[in-house]
Design a protein around this motif. Structure first.
Motif, PDB file in Angstrom:
ATOM      1  N   GLN A   1      23.766  53.867  84.109  1.00 23.93           N
ATOM      2  CA  GLN A   1      23.032  54.543  85.188  1.00 23.93           C
ATOM      3  C   GLN A   1      21.879  53.701  85.726  1.00 23.93           C
ATOM      4  O   GLN A   1      21.121  54.150  86.581  1.00 23.93           O
ATOM      5  CB  GLN A   1      22.497  55.898  84.703  1.00 23.93           C
TER       6      GLN A   1
ATOM      7  N   ASN B   1      16.691  60.623 100.095  1.00 24.45           N
ATOM      8  CA  ASN B   1      17.723  61.552  99.635  1.00 24.45           C
ATOM      9  C   ASN B   1      18.562  62.086 100.793  1.00 24.45           C
ATOM     10  O   ASN B   1      19.757  62.348 100.636  1.00 24.45           O
ATOM     11  CB  ASN B   1      17.080  62.693  98.846  1.00 24.45           C
TER      12      ASN B   1
ATOM     13  N   VAL C   1      15.539  55.109  90.854  1.00 24.68           N
ATOM     14  CA  VAL C   1      15.456  56.411  90.168  1.00 24.68           C
ATOM     15  C   VAL C   1      14.204  56.448  89.290  1.00 24.68           C
ATOM     16  O   VAL C   1      13.718  55.421  88.819  1.00 24.68           O
ATOM     17  CB  VAL C   1      16.707  56.681  89.293  1.00 24.68           C
TER      18      VAL C   1
ATOM     19  N   TYR D   1      23.455  54.874  91.860  1.00 23.15           N
ATOM     20  CA  TYR D   1      22.620  55.453  90.813  1.00 23.15           C
ATOM     21  C   TYR D   1      21.892  56.679  91.350  1.00 23.15           C
ATOM     22  O   TYR D   1      21.515  56.733  92.525  1.00 23.15           O
ATOM     23  CB  TYR D   1      21.567  54.452  90.316  1.00 23.15           C
ATOM     24  N   SER D   2      21.676  57.629  90.477  1.00 31.26           N
ATOM     25  CA  SER D   2      20.832  58.778  90.806  1.00 31.26           C
ATOM     26  C   SER D   2      20.243  59.306  89.513  1.00 31.26           C
ATOM     27  O   SER D   2      20.699  58.967  88.419  1.00 31.26           O
ATOM     28  CB  SER D   2      21.631  59.872  91.524  1.00 31.26           C
ATOM     29  N   GLY D   3      19.227  60.150  89.666  1.00 24.90           N
ATOM     30  CA  GLY D   3      18.595  60.728  88.496  1.00 24.90           C
ATOM     31  C   GLY D   3      19.433  61.848  87.900  1.00 24.90           C
ATOM     32  O   GLY D   3      20.552  62.146  88.346  1.00 24.90           O
TER      33      GLY D   3
ATOM     34  N   ASN E   1      19.308  52.686  83.962  1.00 22.42           N
ATOM     35  CA  ASN E   1      18.073  52.910  83.216  1.00 22.42           C
ATOM     36  C   ASN E   1      17.920  51.865  82.109  1.00 22.42           C
ATOM     37  O   ASN E   1      18.912  51.301  81.624  1.00 22.42           O
ATOM     38  CB  ASN E   1      18.082  54.299  82.582  1.00 22.42           C
TER      39      ASN E   1
ATOM     40  N   GLU F   1      13.070  57.059  85.908  1.00 16.63           N
ATOM     41  CA  GLU F   1      13.664  57.130  84.574  1.00 16.63           C
ATOM     42  C   GLU F   1      12.960  58.182  83.736  1.00 16.63           C
ATOM     43  O   GLU F   1      11.722  58.197  83.636  1.00 16.63           O
ATOM     44  CB  GLU F   1      13.579  55.765  83.891  1.00 16.63           C
TER      45      GLU F   1
ATOM     46  N   VAL G   1      12.612  65.788  91.388  1.00 17.63           N
ATOM     47  CA  VAL G   1      12.792  64.338  91.295  1.00 17.63           C
ATOM     48  C   VAL G   1      11.895  63.722  90.227  1.00 17.63           C
ATOM     49  O   VAL G   1      12.328  62.857  89.453  1.00 17.63           O
ATOM     50  CB  VAL G   1      12.513  63.674  92.668  1.00 17.63           C
TER      51      VAL G   1
ATOM     52  N   CYS H   1      17.975  54.310  97.886  1.00 15.58           N
ATOM     53  CA  CYS H   1      19.298  54.575  97.314  1.00 15.58           C
ATOM     54  C   CYS H   1      20.165  53.335  97.461  1.00 15.58           C
ATOM     55  O   CYS H   1      19.940  52.499  98.340  1.00 15.58           O
ATOM     56  CB  CYS H   1      19.962  55.775  97.982  1.00 15.58           C
TER      57      CYS H   1
ATOM     58  N   VAL I   1      17.836  60.715  94.175  1.00 16.37           N
ATOM     59  CA  VAL I   1      17.268  59.378  94.048  1.00 16.37           C
ATOM     60  C   VAL I   1      15.753  59.478  94.235  1.00 16.37           C
ATOM     61  O   VAL I   1      15.215  60.561  94.519  1.00 16.37           O
ATOM     62  CB  VAL I   1      17.878  58.414  95.079  1.00 16.37           C
ATOM     63  N   ALA I   2      15.088  58.360  94.097  1.00 13.65           N
ATOM     64  CA  ALA I   2      13.642  58.336  94.339  1.00 13.65           C
ATOM     65  C   ALA I   2      13.412  58.038  95.818  1.00 13.65           C
ATOM     66  O   ALA I   2      13.797  58.809  96.676  1.00 13.65           O
ATOM     67  CB  ALA I   2      12.975  57.306  93.430  1.00 13.65           C
TER      68      ALA I   2
END
Length: 953
Positions: free
Chosen positions: A625, A783, A657, A797-799, A627, A659, A44, A808, A804-805
């Motif tokens: 996304q 997650n 997320v 959004y996801s990385g 970012n 970045e 992550v 979510c 995700v961080a």
């Protein structure tokens, strides 16, 4: 196998704070395809910032050990009787309020009442507060609290500038009789806005047309009582607005500001049962005229109706708030002081109008008797009239008298070398008055006789300023005067609310985590709760040790070099951070740098704060996304290399997320002469894993009421310390009682000092390893929810690895198109399942942002996911035509018990409405009202307790 060493050394608090058990963690990791927490977080956290921590904190302490260590620190504070006054007074917190409200998790773990259907209890308490302020100030509208009296005065100054008809003026008059800390905060807030603050004697004001507004203190800081009626008329004739900082207790006896023409009344509700707490947190108030309601800062509780036509409370006119208006907002205020406002409101409910008047009369009578005795002893008492505060001309005896007072464990106010101030309060007694006479009497002088003076001394209030109007006539202030009645009233209100003591509050960006009992316990200790913020420094050594240690731990956690604990809200921390950047540029001869770049996804306080700090806001685009669009950022930085002051960025992003390009983003800003402000709202995903002060941040604010366990209290208190790299340290907020005296952003030097022990306890008990594990589990829990729900709702959004961080975002927009079910419908339906809704429509309209935190167990996460999955099935039933598109459980949610026992006319069953899953049969939260009509409430605003007939109708 557990060893003997483990039995002696194991810190059980870490396991108490963290929700998932080891077996649960293994199952959750397996669902995500990982075999360890380290493997998950390694995926992550972007590679470029993984090596930016090296968290150096010792091993965590157990609860008993940490409490013992903190008790020893508290013992270093010396509790003298403080007659300092200056806006802070000792008070008796009624024990039933202490136990049933301040120390009750049903009250202190609640969130801001943006979901009104599950907030009716605290909203009623806040409506009581607003009614209290309206009645005592005699102004028709009041808000639900501000941060402290000084910042309320600053808000009033900006308010007057917007609304005054004297548009040519850039000057604001402030009386020299205002509290000094208020004048200091006014100066700080005025300078970036180009406002000239003129401080002078209002009795000698000869050019009122020079000012767009004026601030007066009533009674004056040094005790005088002035009749302001003629002055207010002169200021109004010159088209200036008038703000009066008024003492609420004094207003039970004195003519209220609204009756002598004030446009705004501000002040503190601290002496209504809220402990001194070394300066905070305390609820400020703001009252004004009906015509100004849409420009009033802060939150406003209003009366509306629910879908059954019954009265229901809500936060009114939210379009005024910074979340909507951004850089055009009237204020950047995000956190209020709800818990403290509720204490003050219940203090008024408990005592009632007669009780409050009795307290005020007693304080005043003791003051008048004290003054008479001092005059008998030959002292020069400089006020003919006074409510509770006296100023003495002490001359050459000044230092000697302070020394004598401290030898008797009494603090007097240090006005200057020739004057001493002393204030009495609710806790003052005959014994204190006699001790004060003994201090001021010269050797061999006979002390006055209290009994004879009590009989012979008249009141010291001018007849023309005596209050004649009635106040607090509503039944709520005239019923609950026995402890039994108050206890039941508080319980009844708490039962109408949904807080963390009932269920998970999955709000994204708000980090509603455990507020452990061992963390909360010390705030009631007298050593922390009963200290005056301006007590001599030798009496507050315990607080100094606490703040030094807390600052050091926060530096270790963030990678910054210095911290100020003064900001008493996250929004205020943002402001202090931007002021530091502004001052830094000016110190280098680059005062022209005033451009602040802010991503489009930013929290609304960011652009509002930049505007308040005198900066121009330029929005940076975000990609699909979520970012930051690095090329857009680069282009804007390159286009303004001489004007770029700062970038404000939230990390992990507001979209949940990490970045990948954060390092490059910071480099671009630094290469073009700017500073990087990293909003600390999402720090709960980073502690122990990466440090903003090491991967490019120059300054961050930290939400102690999020990451570091201070409870939200129904919408405040909050603490927003600002952390900086060493080059910005000289520009951190100062205070008259600190080494650096300029730049105060709060009234007290350490802001909301009395709740700092909460974060100290959390950091001490978790230690470096525990904090790291907390961040890892926050990421795991988010997650896990995303994985369980992704088959039912799109994850927005996801990385880069599909993770995700710590939060979510569920995208409900396609469901609106396919079924007509909105994000509001899903949020209200969750109430029927006993859940507070996630964050709605932020940062993207039509979405839900979920942050489970590390404190929630797998069982609670599964219960939430089951509710969301069941709701998706109901939406499918609408899509397929099995449920009516308008008359269905989602459109009609939430469902009340009253509706259940009435005539049932819906196309779905009662059971489906209120027991959609079987687990609710034994654990049901019943919302007290149906869905509330927001538009009706804004069209028909009522911001005080409606008459009882309204409820009967």
């Amino acid at each position: 196998m557990t060893t003997l060493h483990d039995l002696y050394t194991r810190n059980e608090f870490i396991d108490r704070h963290l929700g998932p058990r080891e077996a649960d963690i293994a199952v959750m990791l397996d669902s995500l395809g990982f075999d360890s927490l380290d493997a998950l977080t390694d995926r992550v956290i972007p590679t470029s910032i993984k090596d930016t921590l090296g968290l150096e904190l010792p091993e965590g302490l157990g609860e008993a050990e940490a409490l013992s260590e903190l008790k020893a620190i508290a013992a270093r504070n010396q509790l003298f009787t403080s007659c300092i006054g200056q806006g802070y007074y000792a008070t008796h917190t009624p024990t039933p309020i202490l136990r049933n409200l301040l120390e009750n998790p049903a009250w202190y773990t609640a969130y801001t009442p943006y979901q009104p259907e599950i907030s009716q209890g605290r909203l009623e308490a806040l409506l009581n507060f607003q009614t209290l302020i309206i009645d005592l100030t005699a102004l028709p509208i009041a808000n639900a609290s501000l941060l402290d009296e000084a910042t309320a005065a600053a808000e009033a100054m900006a308010f007057c500038r917007r609304l005054s008809k004297n548009k040519a003026s850039q000057a604001f008059f402030a009386s020299q009789h205002c509290h000094p800390q208020t004048l200091d905060v006014l100066r700080t807030r005025a300078e970036p806005l180009g406002i000239e603050v003129v401080i002078g004697d209002e009795q000698q004001l000869d050019d009122p047309g020079r000012y767009f507004g004026a601030l007066l203190q009533y009674p004056a800081s040094t005790g005088e009582l002035f009749d302001y009626r003629a002055l207010v008329e002169r200021l109004h004739a010159a088209q200036a607005l008038v703000v009066v900082a008024a003492d609420l207790l004094a207003l039970t006896l004195l003519t209220p500001p609204g009756e002598f023409g004030a446009d705004v009344a501000i002040g503190s509700a601290q002496r209504f049962g809220v402990p001194l707490g070394f300066g905070g947190p305390h609820a400020a108030y703001f009252a004004t005229r009906e015509a100004f309601k849409r420009d009033m800062p802060g939150r406003l509780v209003g009366v509306s109706v629910d879908r059954h036509g019954q009265p229901a409370l809500r936060l009114a006119m939210q379009t005024r708030e910074q979340h909507i208006r951004r850089e055009k907002a009237t204020s950047n205020i995000c956190t209020a002081q709800v818990l403290l406002a509720n204490i003050a409101s219940m203090y008024a409910v408990y005592h009632g109008p007669q009780g409050l008047t009795r307290i005020a009369l007693r304080v005043h009578r003791l003051t008048a008797i004290l003054a008479a005795g001092l005059r008998q002893l030959g002292l020069d008492v400089q006020q003919e009239y006074a409510f509770d505060t006296l100023t003495l001309a002490s001359g050459a005896r000044t230092r000697e008298l302070h020394a004598r007072a401290r030898a008797a464990s009494i603090n007097l106010r240090e006005i200057n070398d020739d004057q001493i101030g002393l204030s009495l309060d609710e806790t003052s007694t005959q014994s204190l008055v006699e001790r004060l006479w003994a201090i001021f009497a010269e050797d061999q002088k006979t002390l006055p006789n209290f009994a004879s003076l009590a009989t012979a001394t008249p009141d010291a209030l001018p007849s023309e300023l005596l209050r004649t109007s009635r106040f607090l006539e509503h039944p709520v202030f005239n019923r609950y005067h026995s402890e039994t009645e108050l206890m039941r009233y508080l319980r009844r209100l708490a039962d109408r609310d949904l807080a963390l003591d009932r269920s998970m509050i999955p709000l994204g960006s708000c980090t509603m985590k455990l507020n452990a009992a061992s963390e909360m316990l010390p705030i009631s200790w007298p050593e922390f709760s009963q200290l005056h913020p301006f007590a001599p420094s030798e009496q507050s050594q315990g607080y100094r040790q606490l703040t030094d240690e807390l600052e050091a731990m926060l530096c270790a956690v963030t990678g910054y070099d210095a911290v100020s604990l003064q900001p008493n809200a996250g929004s205020q921390g943002e402001y202090a951070g931007l002021l530091a950047i502004r001052a830094y540029h000016r110190s280098r001869g680059e005062g022209q740098r005033d451009l602040c770049l802010i991503p489009a996804s930013a929290h609304g306080t960011n652009p509002a704060t930049a505007s308040m700090a005198g900066m121009r806001v330029m929005v940076v685009a975000c990609d699909a996304q979520g970012n930051v669009d690095i090329e857009d950022l680069r282009a804007k930085a390159e286009a303004h290399p001489d004007q770029l002051a700062a970038l404000m960025i939230t990390y992990p992003s507001t979209h949940g997320v990490f970045e990948e390009g954060i390092g490059e983003i910071c480099r671009i800003i630094h290469e073009h002469g700017g500073q990087v402000y990293i909003d600390g709202a999402n720090l709960n995903a980073m502690v122990g894993l990466c440090a903003p002060g090491r991967f490019g941040g120059d300054v961050s604010h930290l939400n102690l009421h999020k990451t570091f366990c201070i409870p939200h209290g129904g919408g405040g208190p909050g603490v927003g310390p600002v952390a900086v790299k060493s080059h910005l340290a000289p520009f951190l907020p100062g205070h008259a009682h600190l080494e650096r005296q300029e730049g105060a952003v709060s009234a007290a030097p350490y802001g909301s000092a009395s709740i700092l022990p909460i974060s100290w306890m959390y950091l001490k008990m978790m230690g470096g390893a525990g904090l790291t594990r907390a961040s890892q589990l926050a990421i795991l829990n988010a997650n896990y929810i995303a994985r369980r729900l992704e088959a039912h709702y799109p994850i927005l959004y996801s990385g880069s690895h599909g993770l995700v961080a710590h939060e979510c975002i569920l995208d409900l927009r396609p469901l609106k198109d396919s079924s007509g079910i909105s994000v509001d419908d899903v949020a209200k339906r969750l109430v029927d399942f006993g859940f507070h809704a996630p964050t709605m429509s932020f940062p993207v309209a039509g979405t839900l942002m979920i942050e489970p935190t590390e404190s929630e167990s797998k069982e609670e996460l599964d219960r939430f996911c089951a509710a969301m999955i069941h709701i998706r099935q109901e939406i499918k039933a609408v899509e397929k035509g099995d449920l009516d598109p308008e008359d269905n459980p989602l459109k009609n949610a939430p469902h009340t018990a009253a509706e259940l026992v009435g005539d049932w006319t819906h196309f779905y069953s009662r059971e489906q409405a209120v027991y959609p899953v079987t687990s609710l049969v034994n654990n049901k939260y019943w919302p007290p009202v149906g869905r509330i009509d927001n538009a009706y409430g804004d069209r028909n605003l009522v911001c005080a307790c409606p008459p009882m007939e309204a409820y009967e109708d």
